[in-house]
Motif scaffolding. Structure first.
Motif, mmCIF file in Angstrom:
data_model
loop_
_atom_site.group_PDB
_atom_site.id
_atom_site.type_symbol
_atom_site.label_atom_id
_atom_site.label_comp_id
_atom_site.label_asym_id
_atom_site.label_seq_id
_atom_site.Cartn_x
_atom_site.Cartn_y
_atom_site.Cartn_z
ATOM 1 N N MET A 1 -49.685 47.513 -100.640
ATOM 2 C CA MET A 1 -50.015 46.116 -100.923
ATOM 3 C C MET A 1 -48.768 45.237 -100.783
ATOM 4 O O MET A 1 -47.721 45.559 -101.327
ATOM 5 N N SER A 2 -48.920 44.157 -100.031
ATOM 6 C CA SER A 2 -47.790 43.238 -99.871
ATOM 7 C C SER A 2 -47.599 42.422 -101.140
ATOM 8 O O SER A 2 -48.543 42.212 -101.893
ATOM 9 N N MET A 3 -46.378 41.944 -101.350
ATOM 10 C CA MET A 3 -46.146 41.073 -102.502
ATOM 11 C C MET A 3 -46.868 39.740 -102.297
ATOM 12 O O MET A 3 -47.546 39.243 -103.179
ATOM 13 N N LEU A 4 -46.708 39.200 -101.075
ATOM 14 C CA LEU A 4 -47.319 37.901 -100.749
ATOM 15 C C LEU A 4 -48.027 38.003 -99.405
ATOM 16 O O LEU A 4 -47.461 38.542 -98.451
ATOM 17 N N THR A 5 -49.260 37.493 -99.353
ATOM 18 C CA THR A 5 -49.996 37.500 -98.085
ATOM 19 C C THR A 5 -50.670 36.154 -97.847
ATOM 20 O O THR A 5 -51.364 35.649 -98.735
ATOM 21 N N PHE A 6 -50.441 35.586 -96.695
ATOM 22 C CA PHE A 6 -51.212 34.427 -96.216
ATOM 23 C C PHE A 6 -52.162 34.975 -95.157
ATOM 24 O O PHE A 6 -51.702 35.597 -94.201
ATOM 25 N N ALA A 7 -53.463 34.750 -95.327
ATOM 26 C CA ALA A 7 -54.420 35.226 -94.336
ATOM 27 C C ALA A 7 -55.208 34.050 -93.780
ATOM 28 O O ALA A 7 -56.014 33.441 -94.485
ATOM 29 N N GLY A 8 -54.930 33.705 -92.535
ATOM 30 C CA GLY A 8 -55.658 32.628 -91.846
ATOM 31 C C GLY A 8 -55.606 31.299 -92.566
ATOM 32 O O GLY A 8 -56.617 30.597 -92.654
ATOM 33 N N VAL A 9 -54.427 30.927 -93.075
ATOM 34 C CA VAL A 9 -54.338 29.720 -93.905
ATOM 35 C C VAL A 9 -54.231 28.435 -93.071
ATOM 36 O O VAL A 9 -53.386 28.320 -92.182
ATOM 37 N N HIS A 10 -55.118 27.511 -93.392
ATOM 38 C CA HIS A 10 -55.067 26.157 -92.820
ATOM 39 C C HIS A 10 -54.744 25.180 -93.935
ATOM 40 O O HIS A 10 -55.135 25.395 -95.085
ATOM 41 N N GLY A 21 -54.063 28.271 -89.340
ATOM 42 C CA GLY A 21 -54.384 29.697 -89.321
ATOM 43 C C GLY A 21 -53.152 30.576 -89.421
ATOM 44 O O GLY A 21 -52.889 31.404 -88.547
ATOM 45 N N VAL A 22 -52.389 30.400 -90.488
ATOM 46 C CA VAL A 22 -51.133 31.142 -90.645
ATOM 47 C C VAL A 22 -51.364 32.504 -91.307
ATOM 48 O O VAL A 22 -52.003 32.599 -92.352
ATOM 49 N N ASP A 23 -50.844 33.551 -90.663
ATOM 50 C CA ASP A 23 -50.844 34.902 -91.236
ATOM 51 C C ASP A 23 -49.402 35.333 -91.426
ATOM 52 O O ASP A 23 -48.678 35.483 -90.443
ATOM 53 N N ILE A 24 -48.995 35.517 -92.681
ATOM 54 C CA ILE A 24 -47.674 36.105 -92.921
ATOM 55 C C ILE A 24 -47.767 37.038 -94.122
ATOM 56 O O ILE A 24 -48.680 36.917 -94.939
ATOM 57 N N HIS A 25 -46.836 37.958 -94.210
ATOM 58 C CA HIS A 25 -46.769 38.776 -95.419
ATOM 59 C C HIS A 25 -45.313 39.002 -95.780
ATOM 60 O O HIS A 25 -44.425 38.998 -94.909
ATOM 61 N N ILE A 60 -54.567 33.072 -99.918
ATOM 62 C CA ILE A 60 -53.189 33.417 -100.262
ATOM 63 C C ILE A 60 -53.253 34.375 -101.444
ATOM 64 O O ILE A 60 -53.917 34.081 -102.448
ATOM 65 N N SER A 61 -52.612 35.526 -101.324
ATOM 66 C CA SER A 61 -52.599 36.425 -102.477
ATOM 67 C C SER A 61 -51.180 36.821 -102.817
ATOM 68 O O SER A 61 -50.302 36.908 -101.950
ATOM 69 N N TYR A 62 -50.974 37.011 -104.121
ATOM 70 C CA TYR A 62 -49.661 37.350 -104.642
ATOM 71 C C TYR A 62 -49.819 38.534 -105.574
ATOM 72 O O TYR A 62 -50.611 38.475 -106.512
#
Ligand code: ATP
Length: 236
Positions: A1-10, A21-25, A60-62
Motif C-alpha cells: 500500500m502506498s502512503m499517498l495515492t492520486f488516482a485519476g484526479v481532476h 486526470g493525475v495519477d501519482i503515488h 486521493i488516499s492517504y
C-alpha cells in the motif's frame, strides 16, 4: 500500500481545468518530486490533497484511507504538513512563537524534544529565537517554515518550491536538509521549478504539464531524459 495515492484526479477553478486526470503515488520513506513549468498545476496538486480545491473527479488516499472528501482540518490531522510557496511565516511573531504555533496540535510532552531537533537542524533559528520572524532573511524564513511544519510531527511533508528566490548558499542548505530529514525517515513530496536540484535528491519524480503527468521515472532517469533536459534543465 502506498502512503499517498492520486488516482485519476481532476480539479477546477471555475472554468479552468487545472488538473486533468493525475495519477501519482508516494511510498513511505521516499522523496518524490513534481516538476513542471509555471502554471502546470503543481501547487494545485498539493492543495487538492487538502481539498482546496476539491478533486472534481478521481480519488486521493492517504495511508489506506480515502481523504477525497474529508474536511481540510481533518486532513491536516492525518499527519500531512504543507510548507506553502512563499513560506507564510507569521512575520510579527518571534521565531520561537512561530515554532510554538507549529506545535498547536502536537502533544505538549513532545515540545522540548521536538524544538531541540529543529534547532539541531537549523542552529540559526536557536540563535535568533527571540527575533521577529519578519526580520529574518528569505533563507532563514524558509528554515523557519520547515521547522514550524516539523513541530507538528508530520508523517508526510509537502514542500512547495522551498528554494524559490533564495541565494545559492541557502538553496544548497535547504536541499541538504531535505536529504537529512529523509534519512531520518521522513517521507517528502517536493514541488520545484529548480528541477536540477530536485531530481538530484529525489528517488522518483513526475513531470506535470498542463495539468497532466507527461513523464515519470527515477530522479536519475529524469535528469538524463532528453525531454526533461530540453524543457527544464538547459539554461535553467
Ligand atoms: P507556479 O509554479 O507558477 O505556482 P503551478 O505549476 O504551481 O505554477 P498552479 O498554481 O497549480 O501551477 O496553477 C495551475 C493553473 O490553475 C494555472 O492556469 C493557474 O492560473 C490556475 N489557478 C491557480 N490557482 C488559481 C485560483 N485560485 N483561481 C483560479 N485559477 C487558479
Amino acid at each position: 500500500m502506498s502512503m499517498l495515492t492520486f488516482a485519476g484526479v481532476h480539479a477546477h477553478y471555475g472554468a479552468i481545468h487545472a488538473l486533468r486526470g493525475v495519477d501519482i503515488h508516494v511510498e513511505e520513506g521516499e522523496i518524490v518530486t513534481l516538476i513542471g513549468a509555471n502554471g502546470a498545476g503543481k501547487s494545485t496538486l498539493m492543495m487538492t490533497l487538502f481539498g482546496q480545491p476539491r478533486a472534481s473527479q478521481g480519488s486521493i488516499s492517504y495511508q489506506g484511507r480515502d481523504i477525497t472528501r474529508m474536511a481540510t482540518h481533518d486532513i491536516s490531522r492525518q499527519g500531512i504538513a504543507l510548507v506553502p510557496e512563499g513560506r507564510r511565516i507569521f512575520p510579527r511573531m518571534t521565531v520561537l512563537e512561530n515554532l510554538q504555533m507549529g506545535a498547536t496540535f502536537a502533544k505538549p510532552e513532545h515540545f522540548d524534544g521536538d524544538i531541540k531537533r529543529v534547532f539541531e537542524l537549523f542552529p540559526v533559528l536557536e540563535a535568533r529565537q527571540a527575533q521577529r520572524a519578519g526580520t529574518l532573511s528569505g533563507g532563514e524564513q524558509q528554515m523557519l517554515a520547515i521547522g514550524r511544519a516539523l513541530m507538528g510531527r508530520p508523517t508526510l511533508l509537502l514542500l512547495d518550491e522551498p528554494s524559490l528566490g533564495l541565494a545559492p548558499l541557502y538553496i544548497k542548505l535547504i536541499f541538504r536538509t531535505i536529504e537529512a530529514l529523509n534519512k531520518e525517515g521522513m517521507t517528502i513530496l517536493l514541488v520545484e521549478q529548480n528541477a536540477h536540484h530536485a531530481l538530484k535528491v529525489a528517488h522518483r519524480g513526475y513531470v506535470l504539464q498542463h495539468g497532466g503527468i507527461v513523464l515519470t521515472g527515477t530522479g536519475k532517469e529524469l535528469l538524463a531524459s532528453p525531454e526533461v533536459r530540453a524543457a527544464y534543465l538547459e539554461g535553467g
